[in-house]
Design a protein around this motif. Structure first.
Motif, PDB file in Angstrom:
ATOM      1  N   LEU A  31      37.119  46.767  34.135  1.00  0.00           N
ATOM      2  CA  LEU A  31      37.268  45.785  34.453  1.00  0.00           C
ATOM      3  C   LEU A  31      37.853  45.780  36.158  1.00  0.00           C
ATOM      4  O   LEU A  31      38.592  45.334  36.911  1.00  0.00           O
ATOM      5  N   ASP A  32      36.771  45.093  36.935  1.00  0.00           N
ATOM      6  CA  ASP A  32      36.720  45.265  37.720  1.00  0.00           C
ATOM      7  C   ASP A  32      37.453  44.630  38.482  1.00  0.00           C
ATOM      8  O   ASP A  32      37.600  42.799  38.285  1.00  0.00           O
ATOM      9  N   GLY A  33      37.891  44.238  39.795  1.00  0.00           N
ATOM     10  CA  GLY A  33      39.258  43.223  40.356  1.00  0.00           C
ATOM     11  C   GLY A  33      40.477  42.961  39.169  1.00  0.00           C
ATOM     12  O   GLY A  33      40.042  42.112  39.952  1.00  0.00           O
ATOM     13  N   ILE A  35      36.065  39.222  36.362  1.00  0.00           N
ATOM     14  CA  ILE A  35      37.603  38.775  36.897  1.00  0.00           C
ATOM     15  C   ILE A  35      37.262  39.088  38.062  1.00  0.00           C
ATOM     16  O   ILE A  35      37.992  37.883  38.873  1.00  0.00           O
ATOM     17  N   ASP A  36      36.443  40.093  39.200  1.00  0.00           N
ATOM     18  CA  ASP A  36      36.703  39.951  40.717  1.00  0.00           C
ATOM     19  C   ASP A  36      35.800  38.737  40.554  1.00  0.00           C
ATOM     20  O   ASP A  36      36.570  38.214  42.024  1.00  0.00           O
ATOM     21  N   HIS A  37      34.487  38.162  40.690  1.00  0.00           N
ATOM     22  CA  HIS A  37      33.904  37.064  41.219  1.00  0.00           C
ATOM     23  C   HIS A  37      34.621  35.931  41.138  1.00  0.00           C
ATOM     24  O   HIS A  37      35.144  35.199  41.799  1.00  0.00           O
ATOM     25  N   GLY A  54      37.972  36.869  41.304  1.00  0.00           N
ATOM     26  CA  GLY A  54      39.131  36.875  42.462  1.00  0.00           C
ATOM     27  C   GLY A  54      38.303  36.389  44.004  1.00  0.00           C
ATOM     28  O   GLY A  54      39.200  35.319  44.499  1.00  0.00           O
ATOM     29  N   HIS A  55      36.992  36.267  44.129  1.00  0.00           N
ATOM     30  CA  HIS A  55      36.901  36.355  45.673  1.00  0.00           C
ATOM     31  C   HIS A  55      36.581  35.258  45.627  1.00  0.00           C
ATOM     32  O   HIS A  55      36.666  34.607  47.288  1.00  0.00           O
ATOM     33  N   THR A  56      36.355  34.050  44.422  1.00  0.00           N
ATOM     34  CA  THR A  56      35.728  32.467  44.625  1.00  0.00           C
ATOM     35  C   THR A  56      36.947  32.092  44.702  1.00  0.00           C
ATOM     36  O   THR A  56      37.622  31.322  45.570  1.00  0.00           O
ATOM     37  N   ASP A  85      39.271  49.508  38.751  1.00  0.00           N
ATOM     38  CA  ASP A  85      38.687  49.932  40.641  1.00  0.00           C
ATOM     39  C   ASP A  85      39.698  49.727  41.998  1.00  0.00           C
ATOM     40  O   ASP A  85      40.105  50.537  42.453  1.00  0.00           O
ATOM     41  N   HIS A  86      40.269  48.367  41.894  1.00  0.00           N
ATOM     42  CA  HIS A  86      40.795  48.077  43.135  1.00  0.00           C
ATOM     43  C   HIS A  86      41.594  46.615  42.527  1.00  0.00           C
ATOM     44  O   HIS A  86      41.161  46.195  41.320  1.00  0.00           O
ATOM     45  N   GLY A  87      42.597  46.348  43.301  1.00  0.00           N
ATOM     46  CA  GLY A  87      43.403  44.702  43.210  1.00  0.00           C
ATOM     47  C   GLY A  87      42.922  44.238  44.070  1.00  0.00           C
ATOM     48  O   GLY A  87      41.257  44.170  44.093  1.00  0.00           O
ATOM     49  N   SER A 129      39.640  38.540  48.834  1.00  0.00           N
ATOM     50  CA  SER A 129      39.002  39.762  49.590  1.00  0.00           C
ATOM     51  C   SER A 129      39.779  41.053  48.798  1.00  0.00           C
ATOM     52  O   SER A 129      41.147  41.097  48.453  1.00  0.00           O
ATOM     53  N   HIS A 130      39.350  42.168  48.933  1.00  0.00           N
ATOM     54  CA  HIS A 130      39.864  43.785  48.720  1.00  0.00           C
ATOM     55  C   HIS A 130      39.387  44.945  50.168  1.00  0.00           C
ATOM     56  O   HIS A 130      38.678  44.283  50.448  1.00  0.00           O
ATOM     57  N   GLY A 131      39.711  45.252  49.967  1.00  0.00           N
ATOM     58  CA  GLY A 131      39.132  47.174  50.825  1.00  0.00           C
ATOM     59  C   GLY A 131      40.239  47.785  51.992  1.00  0.00           C
ATOM     60  O   GLY A 131      39.873  48.566  52.047  1.00  0.00           O
TER      61      GLY A 131
HETATM   62 ZN   LIG Z   1      35.098  42.364  44.616  1.00  0.00          ZN
END
Ligand SMILES: [Zn+2]
Length: 339
Positions: A82-84, A219-221, A223-225, A271-273, A278-280
């Motif tokens: 589940l990305d992000g 889910i990642d999308h 989060g970014h929005t 892969d990440h929170g 954003s993330h990184g």
């Molecule tokens: Zn992302």
């Protein structure tokens, strides 16, 4: 949201309590009369709620009591990526299917991702290779510096060890298949999470996958929005949307004509929170992730020891009976399994 969290706790403690209070023989019979694994579950539950660590000695079958051949179920693994997905948002959401997976397995909400470079390429590389970025070399989504020759995906390792295994990767984010996963039987990249579901349901119905990786990106999308946070309703709603899709996939697993002869390990991680939109980076919001290992072959309850992103696929190999060589120099190890 507070209600969901309370219900969650109730569900888990009820499941733990049920396991503790059942007599060992009854618990074994109720869980699965035909498997040699069933008494092990009861044995572990009797060890106490804190015993997420496995106690192999207590799990050995009695001497001279050979398990009938018919009792051996076919080991299978479904890894759901589940990305992000932040663990605190997952807990805040009303994610009934993920909650049920955790209640029927081992889980951690404090699993550690890479300590920095919390990008998708970096995180999925760690999940698939079982090593941190310092070894696989991927520090951003350009994939430059990758060392997949030395640290290949563990699905490829599994396929090399046992070519009879049916291996498949169905992803929404194409680079996972284009850059990272290779040497397996089926790679499919689709444009939406809904297509991940329909393709997977079709494969479970018409095919016979043994080792399956899925990647969801909605889910990642969100989060970014809207923001990666348990307080952002669009983000927790996105988790609930994917949770419903997971429910469809789990129904398809259980609907398999051979399901009674199969022992599915379901692994779920990310892969990440994320922080803000954003993330990184290396903040705790970005590096704290989760891990769920669910099924008849897992211990039950919250894992008390540390768990790591690099553990996911190593756990999958253990369930499938693929031996890990020390020459692979892995950072991860199997977690949450009974033996
Ligand atoms: Zn992302």
């Amino acid at each position: 949201m507070l209600h969901a969290r309370n219900d969650w706790k109730k569900t888990v403690s009820a499941a733990l309590l049920a396991g503790l209070l059942l007599p060992a023989s009854l618990a074994g019979a109720a869980a699965s009369p035909e498997t040699s694994a069933a008494p092990s579950i009861a044995g572990n539950a009797a060890g106490g709620p804190e015993s997420s660590a496995v106690q192999p000695d207590a799990l050995k079958p009695e001497a001279g009591q050979a398990a009938p051949a018919a009792a051996v179920k076919k080991k299978k693994v479904l890894v759901i990526g589940l990305d992000g997905t932040r663990p605190d948002a997952l807990q805040a959401a009303n994610a009934v299917n993920l909650e049920a997976l955790a209640a029927n397995g081992a889980y951690s909400w404090t699993t550690k991702a890479n300590s920095n470079y919390t990008w998708s390429a970096t995180g999925w590389s760690t999940i698939h290779t079982g090593v941190w970025y310092q070894k696989h070399g991927v520090k951003d989504n350009t994939w430059t510096g990758s060392k997949f020759g030395q640290y290949p995906s563990l699905m490829k390792r599994a396929e090399l060890y046992n070519p009879a295994l049916s291996t498949a990767s169905i992803v929404h984010w194409g680079p996972i298949n284009d850059k990272l996963v290779e040497g397996i039987d089926l790679e499919k990249t689709v444009a939406t999470d809904a297509e991940v579901v329909s393709d997977t349901v079709n494969l479970l119905k018409t095919g016979n996958p043994d080792f399956l990786f899925l990647h969801f990106d909605d889910i990642d999308h969100a989060g970014h929005t809207y923001g990666f946070s348990p307080k952002v309703s669009q983000y927790t709603k996105a988790i609930e949307g994917v949770d419903a899709q997971i429910g469809t996939i789990l129904d398809a697993v259980k609907a398999r004509s051979t399901y009674a002869q199969e022992d599915w390990l379901i692994l779920v991680s990310t892969d990440h929170g994320g922080k803000g939109t954003s993330h990184g980076g290396g903040s705790s919001e970005e590096t704290t992730i989760f891990l769920i290992a669910s099924g008849d072959s897992t211990v039950k309850g919250q894992l008390t020891g540390a768990t790591y992103q690099a553990d996911v696929m190593v756990t999958a190999l253990k369930h499938l009976g693929v031996p890990v060589s020390s020459s692979w120099n892995l950072d991860g190890r199997a977690v949450g399994l009974i033996q």
